[in-house]
Write an enzyme that holds these catalytic residues in place. Structure first.
Site, PDB file in Angstrom:
ATOM      1  N   ASP A   8       0.861  -1.186   0.000  1.00 60.78           N
ATOM      2  CA  ASP A   8       0.000   0.000   0.000  1.00 60.78           C
ATOM      3  C   ASP A   8       0.897   1.236   0.000  1.00 60.78           C
ATOM      4  OD1 ASP A   8       0.902   0.306   2.603  1.00 60.78           O
ATOM      5  OD2 ASP A   8      -1.083   0.262   3.526  1.00 60.78           O
ATOM      6  N   CYS A  65       3.319  -3.066   4.051  1.00 64.99           N
ATOM      7  CA  CYS A  65       2.501  -1.910   4.409  1.00 64.99           C
ATOM      8  C   CYS A  65       3.239  -1.179   5.527  1.00 64.99           C
ATOM      9  CB  CYS A  65       1.080  -2.313   4.793  1.00 64.99           C
ATOM     10  SG  CYS A  65       0.903  -3.355   6.251  1.00 64.99           S
ATOM     11  N   THR A  67       3.073  -1.476   8.799  1.00 63.41           N
ATOM     12  CA  THR A  67       3.515  -2.405   9.849  1.00 63.41           C
ATOM     13  C   THR A  67       3.655  -3.845   9.378  1.00 63.41           C
ATOM     14  OG1 THR A  67       1.233  -2.857  10.468  1.00 63.41           O
ATOM     15  CG2 THR A  67       2.347  -1.033  11.622  1.00 63.41           C
ATOM     16  N   HIS A  98       9.577 -23.897   9.049  1.00 66.04           N
ATOM     17  CA  HIS A  98       8.665 -24.573   9.973  1.00 66.04           C
ATOM     18  C   HIS A  98       7.190 -24.334   9.671  1.00 66.04           C
ATOM     19  CE1 HIS A  98      11.718 -25.224  13.510  1.00 66.04           C
ATOM     20  NE2 HIS A  98      12.176 -25.654  12.342  1.00 66.04           N
ATOM     21  N   HIS A 133       6.563 -30.751  10.936  1.00 64.73           N
ATOM     22  CA  HIS A 133       6.039 -29.415  10.647  1.00 64.73           C
ATOM     23  C   HIS A 133       4.858 -29.480   9.676  1.00 64.73           C
ATOM     24  CE1 HIS A 133       9.385 -27.883  12.872  1.00 64.73           C
ATOM     25  NE2 HIS A 133      10.245 -28.482  12.068  1.00 64.73           N
TER      26      HIS A 133
HETATM   27  C1  RB5 Z   1      -1.748   2.825   6.371  1.00 69.60           C
HETATM   28  O1  RB5 Z   1      -1.707   4.063   6.994  1.00 69.60           O
HETATM   29  C2  RB5 Z   1      -1.474   1.711   7.376  1.00 69.60           C
HETATM   30  O2  RB5 Z   1      -2.584   1.518   8.185  1.00 69.60           O
HETATM   31  C3  RB5 Z   1      -1.100   0.443   6.661  1.00 69.60           C
HETATM   32  O3  RB5 Z   1       0.032   0.684   5.861  1.00 69.60           O
HETATM   33  C4  RB5 Z   1      -0.734  -0.760   7.507  1.00 69.60           C
HETATM   34  O4  RB5 Z   1       0.205  -0.417   8.485  1.00 69.60           O
HETATM   35  C5  RB5 Z   1      -1.861  -1.528   8.054  1.00 69.60           C
HETATM   36  O5  RB5 Z   1      -1.684  -2.588   8.662  1.00 69.60           O
END
Ligand code: RB5
Length: 146
Positions: A8, A65, A67, A98, A133
């Site tokens: 994203d 993304c 996180t 695994h 596994h």
């Molecule tokens: C976008 O702002 C953010 O929410 C997205 O990149 C991601 O971290 C969501 O899990």
């Protein structure tokens, strides 16, 4: 390896850097977007990459993304797909060896580009060990008919 990439707006910069890195290593990269800084919805890209992993179009997928968390949540809803969020090289190796995770999820706001490259290299260099596994991974799947 054939590898599908998706990101994203929070992950597009790192995704583009990883695409270059992977192509330099000789991998066949399928970049499913996003391609600009406009705000987009991460499940759209997670589902596109997961679909290619699930149907065998590609060997592995990498999703980025902010996180990595939202990408993993969305990708793991696609039947037959296992995705893990990773921010260290050991876990990257383990989710392949695994957990037979065919998708690696990264947070561009969590790991820097150099660490991300090392994580990707560790992940792609590892293969599923099978055996006990495989039994455990099999227990993750929903029971047939449910
Ligand atoms: C976008 O702002 C953010 O929410 C997205 O990149 C991601 O971290 C969501 O899990």
């Amino acid at each position: 390896m054939k590898i599908a990439l998706g990101a994203d707006h929070g992950g597009v910069g790192l995704k583009d850097e990883l695409a270059t890195h992977l192509r330099e290593q000789g991998h066949e990269v399928s970049d499913l977007g996003t391609s600009g800084s406009a705000s987009v919805d991460y499940p759209d890209y997670a589902q596109a990459v997961a679909a290619q992993v699930a149907d065998g179009t590609v060997d592995r997928g990498i999703l980025v993304c902010g996180t990595g968390q939202g990408m993993a949540m969305a990708a793991n809803k696609v039947p037959g797909v296992r995705a893990g969020v990773v921010s260290d090289t050991f876990s990257a190796q383990m989710i392949a060896e695994h957990n037979d995770a065919r998708i690696l999820c990264l947070g561009a706001r969590v790991v820097g580009p150099s660490l991300a490259q090392a994580i990707v290299d560790s992940y792609l260099g590892a293969t599923f060990e099978g055996g006990r596994h495989a039994r455990r991974v099999g227990k993750i799947e929903p029971a047939s008919g449910s």
